[in-house]
Design a protein around this motif. Structure first.
Motif, PDB file in Angstrom:
ATOM      1  N   VAL A   1       6.333   4.353  -0.750  1.00  0.00           N
ATOM      2  CA  VAL A   1       6.531   2.976  -0.282  1.00  0.00           C
ATOM      3  C   VAL A   1       5.396   2.557   0.650  1.00  0.00           C
ATOM      4  O   VAL A   1       4.627   3.392   1.114  1.00  0.00           O
ATOM      5  N   ASP A   2       5.337   1.251   0.877  1.00  0.00           N
ATOM      6  CA  ASP A   2       4.443   0.747   1.913  1.00  0.00           C
ATOM      7  C   ASP A   2       5.187   0.968   3.234  1.00  0.00           C
ATOM      8  O   ASP A   2       6.188   0.296   3.509  1.00  0.00           O
ATOM      9  N   LYS A   3       4.698   1.911   3.998  1.00  0.00           N
ATOM     10  CA  LYS A   3       5.434   2.375   5.182  1.00  0.00           C
ATOM     11  C   LYS A   3       5.771   1.217   6.136  1.00  0.00           C
ATOM     12  O   LYS A   3       6.919   1.070   6.581  1.00  0.00           O
ATOM     13  N   ASP A   4       4.755   0.378   6.426  1.00  0.00           N
ATOM     14  CA  ASP A   4       4.975  -0.707   7.392  1.00  0.00           C
ATOM     15  C   ASP A   4       6.021  -1.693   6.891  1.00  0.00           C
ATOM     16  O   ASP A   4       6.839  -2.196   7.669  1.00  0.00           O
TER      17      ASP A   4
ATOM     18  N   VAL B   1      11.759  -3.782   6.980  1.00  0.00           N
ATOM     19  CA  VAL B   1      13.108  -3.981   6.437  1.00  0.00           C
ATOM     20  C   VAL B   1      14.131  -3.288   7.338  1.00  0.00           C
ATOM     21  O   VAL B   1      15.151  -3.876   7.736  1.00  0.00           O
ATOM     22  N   LEU B   2      13.829  -2.025   7.672  1.00  0.00           N
ATOM     23  CA  LEU B   2      14.771  -1.259   8.497  1.00  0.00           C
ATOM     24  C   LEU B   2      14.936  -1.912   9.874  1.00  0.00           C
ATOM     25  O   LEU B   2      16.057  -2.023  10.386  1.00  0.00           O
ATOM     26  N   THR B   3      13.829  -2.364  10.441  1.00  0.00           N
ATOM     27  CA  THR B   3      13.899  -2.997  11.772  1.00  0.00           C
ATOM     28  C   THR B   3      14.784  -4.238  11.705  1.00  0.00           C
ATOM     29  O   THR B   3      15.603  -4.474  12.597  1.00  0.00           O
ATOM     30  N   ASN B   4      14.623  -5.019  10.614  1.00  0.00           N
ATOM     31  CA  ASN B   4      15.427  -6.229  10.498  1.00  0.00           C
ATOM     32  C   ASN B   4      16.913  -5.894  10.386  1.00  0.00           C
ATOM     33  O   ASN B   4      17.751  -6.479  11.087  1.00  0.00           O
ATOM     34  N   LEU B   5      17.241  -4.920   9.516  1.00  0.00           N
ATOM     35  CA  LEU B   5      18.663  -4.607   9.297  1.00  0.00           C
ATOM     36  C   LEU B   5      19.289  -3.962  10.532  1.00  0.00           C
ATOM     37  O   LEU B   5      20.402  -4.316  10.935  1.00  0.00           O
ATOM     38  N   VAL B   6      18.543  -3.012  11.138  1.00  0.00           N
ATOM     39  CA  VAL B   6      19.103  -2.343  12.323  1.00  0.00           C
ATOM     40  C   VAL B   6      19.145  -3.333  13.500  1.00  0.00           C
ATOM     41  O   VAL B   6      20.111  -3.363  14.277  1.00  0.00           O
ATOM     42  N   GLY B   7      18.110  -4.188  13.574  1.00  0.00           N
ATOM     43  CA  GLY B   7      18.076  -5.215  14.628  1.00  0.00           C
ATOM     44  C   GLY B   7      19.267  -6.163  14.499  1.00  0.00           C
ATOM     45  O   GLY B   7      19.901  -6.509  15.493  1.00  0.00           O
ATOM     46  N   ASN B   8      19.579  -6.583  13.264  1.00  0.00           N
ATOM     47  CA  ASN B   8      20.736  -7.460  13.036  1.00  0.00           C
ATOM     48  C   ASN B   8      22.031  -6.749  13.450  1.00  0.00           C
ATOM     49  O   ASN B   8      22.896  -7.342  14.093  1.00  0.00           O
ATOM     50  N   ALA B   9      22.143  -5.471  13.046  1.00  0.00           N
ATOM     51  CA  ALA B   9      23.361  -4.712  13.381  1.00  0.00           C
ATOM     52  C   ALA B   9      23.527  -4.674  14.901  1.00  0.00           C
ATOM     53  O   ALA B   9      24.640  -4.860  15.431  1.00  0.00           O
TER      54      ALA B   9
ATOM     55  N   LYS C   1       0.876  -1.182   0.000  1.00  0.00           N
ATOM     56  CA  LYS C   1       0.000   0.000   0.000  1.00  0.00           C
ATOM     57  C   LYS C   1       0.910   1.227   0.000  1.00  0.00           C
ATOM     58  O   LYS C   1       1.225   1.775   1.065  1.00  0.00           O
ATOM     59  N   PRO C   2       1.398   1.624  -1.179  1.00  0.00           N
ATOM     60  CA  PRO C   2       2.384   2.709  -1.215  1.00  0.00           C
ATOM     61  C   PRO C   2       1.777   4.076  -0.891  1.00  0.00           C
ATOM     62  O   PRO C   2       0.701   4.412  -1.389  1.00  0.00           O
ATOM     63  N   VAL C   3       2.474   4.771  -0.026  1.00  0.00           N
ATOM     64  CA  VAL C   3       2.102   6.154   0.286  1.00  0.00           C
ATOM     65  C   VAL C   3       3.388   6.978   0.254  1.00  0.00           C
ATOM     66  O   VAL C   3       4.485   6.430   0.362  1.00  0.00           O
ATOM     67  N   SER C   4       3.238   8.270   0.109  1.00  0.00           N
ATOM     68  CA  SER C   4       4.426   9.115   0.089  1.00  0.00           C
ATOM     69  C   SER C   4       4.883   9.364   1.529  1.00  0.00           C
ATOM     70  O   SER C   4       4.129   9.903   2.334  1.00  0.00           O
ATOM     71  N   VAL C   5       6.090   8.905   1.846  1.00  0.00           N
ATOM     72  CA  VAL C   5       6.568   9.081   3.239  1.00  0.00           C
ATOM     73  C   VAL C   5       7.963   9.714   3.264  1.00  0.00           C
ATOM     74  O   VAL C   5       8.737   9.592   2.309  1.00  0.00           O
TER      75      VAL C   5
ATOM     76  N   LEU D   1      11.630   9.716   4.562  1.00  0.00           N
ATOM     77  CA  LEU D   1      12.551   8.697   5.057  1.00  0.00           C
ATOM     78  C   LEU D   1      13.083   9.074   6.444  1.00  0.00           C
ATOM     79  O   LEU D   1      13.251   8.212   7.307  1.00  0.00           O
ATOM     80  N   SER D   2      13.322  10.387   6.633  1.00  0.00           N
ATOM     81  CA  SER D   2      13.869  10.767   7.948  1.00  0.00           C
ATOM     82  C   SER D   2      12.854  10.439   9.043  1.00  0.00           C
ATOM     83  O   SER D   2      13.239  10.052  10.157  1.00  0.00           O
ATOM     84  N   GLY D   3      11.543  10.540   8.694  1.00  0.00           N
ATOM     85  CA  GLY D   3      10.495  10.173   9.659  1.00  0.00           C
ATOM     86  C   GLY D   3      10.593   8.693  10.008  1.00  0.00           C
ATOM     87  O   GLY D   3      10.529   8.324  11.188  1.00  0.00           O
ATOM     88  N   LEU D   4      10.807   7.853   8.989  1.00  0.00           N
ATOM     89  CA  LEU D   4      10.899   6.396   9.225  1.00  0.00           C
ATOM     90  C   LEU D   4      12.108   6.077  10.106  1.00  0.00           C
ATOM     91  O   LEU D   4      12.026   5.265  11.026  1.00  0.00           O
ATOM     92  N   ILE D   5      13.221   6.742   9.778  1.00  0.00           N
ATOM     93  CA  ILE D   5      14.448   6.461  10.546  1.00  0.00           C
ATOM     94  C   ILE D   5      14.271   6.891  12.005  1.00  0.00           C
ATOM     95  O   ILE D   5      14.730   6.212  12.929  1.00  0.00           O
ATOM     96  N   GLU D   6      13.569   8.012  12.197  1.00  0.00           N
ATOM     97  CA  GLU D   6      13.301   8.463  13.571  1.00  0.00           C
ATOM     98  C   GLU D   6      12.440   7.441  14.312  1.00  0.00           C
ATOM     99  O   GLU D   6      12.644   7.182  15.500  1.00  0.00           O
TER     100      GLU D   6
END
Ligand code: ADP
Length: 381
Positions: A268-271, A276-284, A227-231, A233-238
């Protein structure tokens, strides 16, 4: 009639015979209609010669009739010869064409039966080059057939591999749970909270594995809708920082973010991108020892946005890097299994990034030298 219905070669042959017969009938009718007129014209030309001679009227008529009979007979003879030649040509042509058409179709039929029985190795030969524009329809069909067989073979291999992997993954926690229960039943293990906690941990791992597998199968089957919406990126990272800072603090790892100013929004589909970010940052976070640092960077790269998550953690050996996104792949099986990793997170992350028309890859200078995970997303608009 059954022959005609079930054999392509006979169909081709009868179609030629029909064409020949129609040709013969039309030619015969046309000539029988035009012969008298043509003969009359011919005779008028000769009339002067005959009437100029000494021939009697009756003799001339007799000769004219005889001439007409011979004339028609020779035309009919020529017509019959032509019909026989055309029939022979139609037999030869239908034989040749049906060999060209029927043989590959029969080969395709045999092969499809073999594939249906689970034999995927064999392929059809495509005779005239592999470029689609150099191929006739039958060769193109053979090429598509081979591509389909390749896909089926790959799917079958993946299915077998998945069953093997899942069995392997299930066996360890199940064996552990069984061991704890037998220990409890035999009185070898004390019925105390710690024992139950161990059983609980194993069941928890099984549950996570089942959830991951369900998610993975949905991804691989393409059975999810973005469900793509305009988001921003800095908001997602925060959001990620807000969700994970506590765990970073607890482990004593520094979390740094660098987002290029004025980055355009992403569609993008925000969730899913948060996943993806949670997985990569979680792995790190998981693969970086205390005192280390994890940084999230986002910058514009031509028509894409490049997001990188780098850590100063345990790193990934060069020979593991190409396989890191394969499902159930772990660089250190025992360690990550003990820490609960199923090796599916990166596979899901890759499927999600690809669904967004992006790319994802990993870099590492080697073991103990940290790792970087990068992925791209198309910039909105
Ligand atoms: P898991 O649940 O095991 O972490 P992933 O698919 O997320 O599954 O990761 C697969 C494997 O890749 C991990 O088991 C680990 O060996 C390796 N890996 C992933 N991220 C990192 C990282 N940041 N540093 C070192 N190794 C990593």
């Amino acid at each position: 009639m059954k022959l005609l219905r079930t054999h392509l070669a006979w169909k081709v042959f009868f179609s030629y015979v029909v064409v020949v017969l129609v040709g013969v009938v039309v030619l015969a009718t046309a000539t029988s209609l035009s012969i008298p007129a043509a003969f009359d014209r011919h005779m008028t030309g000769m009339g002067a010669m005959i009437s100029g001679g000494d021939m009697m009227g009756n003799d001339a008529q007799l000769m004219e009739m005889e001439l007409f009979t011979n004339y028609t007979a020779s035309v009919k003879e020529a017509l019959s010869l032509a019909a026989i030649a055309a029939l022979i040509a139609s037999v030869l042509a239908s034989f040749f064409i049906s060999r060209q058409v029927v043989t590959p179709v029969q080969r395709m039929m045999k092969l499809s039966h073999r594939i249906a029985e689970g034999e995927y190795e064999e392929r059809l030969t495509v005779s005239r080059g592999e470029q689609p524009n150099q191929l006739d329809e039958l060769d193109q069909l053979a090429l598509s057939f081979n591509q389909m067989a390749d896909k089926l073979e790959k799917t079958e291999t993946m299915r077998r591999q998945l069953i093997g992997d899942v069995t392997h993954e299930l066996r360890t926690p199940l064996a552990a749970i069984k061991g704890y229960l037998e220990g409890l039943m035999d009185g070898v293990l004390a019925a105390e909270p710690n024992t139950y906690q161990q059983v609980h941990t194993e069941i928890d791992r099984l549950q996570r594995l089942v959830n991951d597998l369900q998610e993975l199968s949905r991804m691989e089957a393409g059975a999810f809708q973005l469900k793509p919406v305009s988001v921003s990126l800095s908001g997602l990272i925060e959001t990620i920082r807000g969700n994970l800072w506590h765990q970073f603090e607890d482990k004593g790892i520094q979390l740094e973010t660098q987002v290029e100013p004025h980055l355009p929004n992403i569609m993008v589909d925000k969730d899913r991108i948060l996943q993806v970010l949670t997985n990569l940052v979680g792995n790190a976070l998981q693969y970086t020892p205390s005192g280390g640092k994890v940084s999230i960077q986002a910058a514009r790269d031509k028509s894409e946005i490049l997001i990188s998550i780098s850590d100063t953690g345990i790193g990934i050996a060069l020979d593991h890097l190409p396989f890191i996104f394969n499902r159930f792949y772990r660089t250190d099986k025992s360690r990550t299994r003990a820490s609960g990793g199923s090796g599916i997170g990166l596979t899901i992350a890759q499927a999600l990034v690809k669904a967004h028309h992006g790319r994802i890859w990993a870099e590492s200078a080697g073991e103990g030298k940290g790792s970087s995970f990068h992925f791209t997303l198309p910039a909105a608009g």
